[in-house]
Design an enzyme around this catalytic site. Structure first.
Site, PDB file in Angstrom:
ATOM      1  N   ASP A 174     -45.448  -8.142  -0.233  1.00  0.00           N
ATOM      2  CA  ASP A 174     -44.703  -8.477  -1.450  1.00  0.00           C
ATOM      3  C   ASP A 174     -43.271  -7.966  -1.366  1.00  0.00           C
ATOM      4  O   ASP A 174     -42.312  -8.672  -1.715  1.00  0.00           O
ATOM      5  CB  ASP A 174     -45.380  -7.855  -2.672  1.00  0.00           C
ATOM      6  CG  ASP A 174     -46.506  -8.712  -3.228  1.00  0.00           C
ATOM      7  OD1 ASP A 174     -46.481  -9.940  -3.027  1.00  0.00           O
ATOM      8  OD2 ASP A 174     -47.406  -8.160  -3.864  1.00  0.00           O
ATOM      9  N   MET A 175     -43.114  -6.733  -0.928  1.00  0.00           N
ATOM     10  CA  MET A 175     -41.789  -6.122  -0.911  1.00  0.00           C
ATOM     11  C   MET A 175     -40.873  -6.801   0.105  1.00  0.00           C
ATOM     12  O   MET A 175     -39.701  -7.095  -0.184  1.00  0.00           O
ATOM     13  CB  MET A 175     -41.921  -4.622  -0.632  1.00  0.00           C
ATOM     14  CG  MET A 175     -42.637  -3.880  -1.761  1.00  0.00           C
ATOM     15  SD  MET A 175     -43.278  -2.271  -1.293  1.00  0.00           S
ATOM     16  CE  MET A 175     -41.782  -1.338  -1.120  1.00  0.00           C
TER      17      MET A 175
END
Length: 402
Positions: A174-175
């Site tokens: 996600d990051m």
């Protein structure tokens, strides 16, 4: 910061953040850190899902939510309603960038699809974040970080060789997706200056997850099978990893052959190891790590950590302590760098917020706005941008639209 907010690189850019959870909000936060005005749109009743994840801060925030929503305002808007969709489209007209991670087809259902919006607004930079390739057979599959960590082979390269596959400690897919998305938005904004045209950016968690495999991934292709897992050691550089001193762990990273010679001679007083043909070069050390590492471990376990750190530093060999997370966040290093801030909070009094990692012209970019309470800026944003009157806002509130 001595420079005003108007001097930040993205001052004057407005971002409408229609995303939730992590990848999309992370992208929007990066743009906000760099000076953009970011308006986060949330459901009036529940808000972003992460407002209910982890440790509570005040009435509507959590540590999880706060980690990815600094430098934003929050408005509550029911996009299931016709009125909410109309207001959202009006906000798009006032914006330069839209970020969304709705389920496949969701943006189009709300009248917020890229093609529809850019027909009216050709300069709009529109960023779609999904789990998988939006033009492929898995376009409708929801994307979850942990699922992609498994499917992209990341869990297979993480952890110790004799243990089961292991996820990253944070939602790394996600990051990274959020960071890649922010880079693409910046490139599209730059391109718009030359062409006047926006872009449709499409980011998939699986694509970004596969990219994180980096050199491990290319080695797997060369081998025709999974490379070994080395836990805290490095797959290609030896010695490079976490070692136990007599009183605790430390990181030692011997990056080249001259460092290894100094390490053996000046730190552990074992010049014989540096002269051994099996260990003279990094390629040889890597091939013979099973013979070398136990020798080094025995020597290091007889010495105190602080003594080793001083001797390693004197020998110009990169090294460091292995700290707990709280130790790291409260360390003098983090304090001196201004990486952890305290922001005022209406219920909690104050709350910790991590500062942006960027420095521009010698100054760290500021936390201009603490992570917002749910819908805290609805009235201000809709009055100032759309000219809604108090009576209209009251009507929308009574309908549950805001």
């Amino acid at each position: 910061m001595t420079n005003p907010a108007s001097s930040l690189p993205l001052a004057g850019i407005r971002v409408l953040d229609l995303s939730r959870i992590l990848a999309g909000p992370w992208c929007a936060m990066v743009l906000g850190d760099l000076g953009a005005e970011v308006i986060k749109v949330e459901h009036p009743g529940r808000g972003d899902d992460t407002r209910d994840w982890g440790l509570r801060v005040g009435q509507t925030e959590t540590a999880y939510f706060n980690s990815v929503n600094r430098n934003k305002s929050s408005i509550s808007l029911d996009l299931q309603s016709a009125e909410g969709q109309r207001i959202a489209r009006e906000l798009v007209r006032k914006s330069d960038v839209v970020i969304q991670n709705f389920k496949f087809g969701g943006a189009e259902k709300f009248g917020l699809g890229c093609e529809e919006l850019r027909r009216e607004q050709p300069g709009l930079v529109y960023c779609s974040i999904s789990g998988y390739d939006r033009s492929g057979p898995e376009a409708a599959r929801p994307g979850y970080d942990l699922v992609v960590q498994g499917e992209a082979g990341l869990m297979a390269i993480n952890g110790e060789a004799e243990r089961p596959p292991l996820k990253f400690g944070v939602a790394a897919v996600d990051m990274f997706t959020g960071m890649y998305a922010a880079q693409a938005v910046l490139a599209a904004l730059f391109d718009r200056q030359r062409t006047g045209q926006g872009r449709h950016i499409e980011m998939a968690l699986f694509d970004c997850g596969l990219m994180i495999s980096a050199y491990y991934g290319l080695e797997a292709m060369l081998l025709g099978e999974d490379p070994p897992r080395y836990g805290n050691a490095h797959p290609s550089i030896v010695p490079y990893g976490v070692f136990d001193a007599a009183d605790g762990p430390l990181v030692i990273t011997v990056g080249n052959n001259s460092q290894f010679a100094r390490f053996c001679r000046d730190v552990i007083q074992r010049p014989d190891l540096a002269e051994d043909e099996r260990f003279k070069t990094n390629i040889n050390r890597s091939a013979n790590r099973a013979a070398l590492i136990p020798e080094l471990e025995r020597e290091l376990r007889t010495r105190r950590r602080m003594d080793l750190l001083k001797e390693l530093a004197a020998a110009d060999i990169p090294c460091g302590e292995v700290l707990g997370l709280h130790e790291a966040l409260t360390s003098q290093r983090a304090t001196d760098a201004g990486l952890v801030t305290r922001q005022p909070h209406p219920q909690a009094g104050s709350t910790h917020v991590l500062a942006p990692p960027y420095r521009l012209d010698g100054e760290r970019l500021p936390v201009r706005r603490a992570p917002p309470q749910l819908g805290a800026d609805t009235q201000t944003v809709l009055e100032s941008l759309l000219g809604l009157t108090p009576q209209e806002l009251s009507r929308l509130k009574s309908m549950g639209t805001v």
